[in-house]
Design a protein around this motif. Sequence first.
Motif, mmCIF file in Angstrom:
data_model
loop_
_atom_site.group_PDB
_atom_site.id
_atom_site.type_symbol
_atom_site.label_atom_id
_atom_site.label_comp_id
_atom_site.label_asym_id
_atom_site.label_seq_id
_atom_site.Cartn_x
_atom_site.Cartn_y
_atom_site.Cartn_z
ATOM 1 N N CYS A 48 0.842 -1.194 0.000
ATOM 2 C CA CYS A 48 0.000 0.000 0.000
ATOM 3 C C CYS A 48 0.879 1.247 0.000
ATOM 4 N N ARG A 49 0.217 2.366 0.081
ATOM 5 C CA ARG A 49 0.915 3.647 0.164
ATOM 6 C C ARG A 49 0.608 4.259 1.526
ATOM 7 N N PRO A 50 1.440 5.155 2.012
ATOM 8 C CA PRO A 50 1.156 5.812 3.289
ATOM 9 C C PRO A 50 -0.184 6.558 3.286
ATOM 10 N N ASP A 51 -0.647 6.977 2.093
ATOM 11 C CA ASP A 51 -1.912 7.718 2.015
ATOM 12 C C ASP A 51 -3.128 6.812 1.794
ATOM 13 N N THR A 52 -2.948 5.491 1.878
ATOM 14 C CA THR A 52 -4.070 4.556 1.830
ATOM 15 C C THR A 52 -4.896 4.750 3.093
ATOM 16 N N THR A 53 -6.209 4.702 2.984
ATOM 17 C CA THR A 53 -7.035 4.837 4.181
ATOM 18 C C THR A 53 -7.110 3.509 4.934
ATOM 19 N N VAL A 54 -7.343 3.621 6.218
ATOM 20 C CA VAL A 54 -7.519 2.432 7.048
ATOM 21 C C VAL A 54 -8.727 1.646 6.540
ATOM 22 N N ARG A 55 -9.764 2.335 6.117
ATOM 23 C CA ARG A 55 -10.971 1.671 5.599
ATOM 24 C C ARG A 55 -10.658 0.808 4.377
ATOM 25 N N ASP A 56 -9.838 1.341 3.446
ATOM 26 C CA ASP A 56 -9.479 0.564 2.248
ATOM 27 C C ASP A 56 -8.638 -0.659 2.614
ATOM 28 N N LEU A 57 -7.719 -0.489 3.546
ATOM 29 C CA LEU A 57 -6.911 -1.617 4.010
ATOM 30 C C LEU A 57 -7.806 -2.677 4.648
ATOM 31 N N LYS A 58 -8.732 -2.253 5.481
ATOM 32 C CA LYS A 58 -9.665 -3.169 6.154
ATOM 33 C C LYS A 58 -10.512 -3.925 5.136
ATOM 34 N N GLY A 95 -0.701 6.535 12.469
ATOM 35 C CA GLY A 95 0.516 6.201 13.211
ATOM 36 C C GLY A 95 1.252 4.982 12.696
ATOM 37 N N ALA A 96 0.812 4.460 11.555
ATOM 38 C CA ALA A 96 1.472 3.293 10.972
ATOM 39 C C ALA A 96 2.763 3.691 10.276
ATOM 40 N N GLN A 97 3.585 2.697 10.039
ATOM 41 C CA GLN A 97 4.819 2.853 9.284
ATOM 42 C C GLN A 97 4.936 1.651 8.351
ATOM 43 N N ASP A 98 5.923 1.698 7.488
ATOM 44 C CA ASP A 98 6.237 0.535 6.678
ATOM 45 C C ASP A 98 6.481 -0.633 7.633
ATOM 46 N N ALA A 99 5.894 -1.788 7.357
ATOM 47 C CA ALA A 99 6.033 -3.013 8.142
ATOM 48 C C ALA A 99 5.195 -3.031 9.415
ATOM 49 N N SER A 100 4.251 -2.109 9.574
ATOM 50 C CA SER A 100 3.353 -2.148 10.735
ATOM 51 C C SER A 100 2.436 -3.360 10.651
ATOM 52 N N THR A 101 1.900 -3.755 11.797
ATOM 53 C CA THR A 101 0.929 -4.840 11.861
ATOM 54 C C THR A 101 -0.403 -4.285 12.358
ATOM 55 N N PHE A 102 -1.458 -4.575 11.612
ATOM 56 C CA PHE A 102 -2.824 -4.197 11.977
ATOM 57 C C PHE A 102 -3.563 -5.463 12.395
ATOM 58 N N PHE A 103 -4.496 -5.317 13.343
ATOM 59 C CA PHE A 103 -5.311 -6.446 13.781
ATOM 60 C C PHE A 103 -6.774 -6.158 13.489
ATOM 61 N N LEU A 104 -7.466 -7.147 12.966
ATOM 62 C CA LEU A 104 -8.911 -7.081 12.763
ATOM 63 C C LEU A 104 -9.550 -7.954 13.831
ATOM 64 N N THR A 105 -10.567 -7.432 14.470
ATOM 65 C CA THR A 105 -11.280 -8.219 15.467
ATOM 66 C C THR A 105 -12.725 -7.757 15.553
ATOM 67 N N SER A 106 -13.573 -8.647 15.990
ATOM 68 C CA SER A 106 -14.988 -8.341 16.108
ATOM 69 C C SER A 106 -15.223 -7.340 17.233
ATOM 70 N N ARG A 107 -16.152 -6.413 17.030
ATOM 71 C CA ARG A 107 -16.517 -5.465 18.084
ATOM 72 C C ARG A 107 -17.273 -6.156 19.212
ATOM 73 N N ARG A 108 -17.903 -7.257 18.885
ATOM 74 C CA ARG A 108 -18.732 -7.974 19.855
ATOM 75 C C ARG A 108 -17.847 -8.799 20.772
ATOM 76 N N ARG A 109 -17.963 -8.583 22.040
ATOM 77 C CA ARG A 109 -17.185 -9.357 23.000
ATOM 78 C C ARG A 109 -17.784 -10.724 23.175
ATOM 79 N N ARG A 110 -16.912 -11.688 23.257
ATOM 80 C CA ARG A 110 -17.353 -13.065 23.472
ATOM 81 C C ARG A 110 -17.051 -13.459 24.908
ATOM 82 N N PRO A 111 -17.959 -14.176 25.562
ATOM 83 C CA PRO A 111 -17.706 -14.575 26.957
ATOM 84 C C PRO A 111 -16.534 -15.539 27.060
#
Length: 113
Positions: A48-58, A95-111
Motif C-alpha cells: 500500500c501507500r502511506p496515504d491509503t485509508t484504514v478503511r481501504d486496508l480493512k 501512526g502506521a509505518q512501513d512493516a506495521s501490523t494491523f489487527f482485525l477483530t470483532s466489536r462484539r465481546r465473546r464470553p
Amino acid sequence: MSQNPVGHFVNQLRVRPEVLRVAPAGMTPTWTVRVQAAEAWDAVRVECRPDTTVRDLKRVAMHNLLPDIAEQDAWLVKLHGGEVEDEAVTLQAAGAQDASTFFLTSRRRRPLK
C-alpha cells in the motif's frame, strides 16, 4: 518491497504466500503492512501507500481473510494495541509505518469459558 529489512522479515512470518495490493492504478506501493485477523488465525501482507485509508486496508484484508463477513462495521481495526476509531484517516495519520501490523477483530465481546 519494504524499505525496512527487519519489518520485511517480520511481514513474512506466518502469512499467506500472496501479497495483496491497495494502491491507485499507476501508483507504486511503498509500504508492506501485515493484517492479522484474530478470529481467522490468519494474516496477509498488503502492499500500500502511506496515504491509503484504514478503511481501504480493512476492506481488502477482510475480503481475503473473512470473506463470509458481510457487516464490516461490526469489526474494528487495531494498531499499536488501540482501535483506529476513524477509518477514513490514512495509514500514516493513524501512526502506521512501513512493516506495521494491523489487527482485525470483532466489536462484539465473546464470553470467556
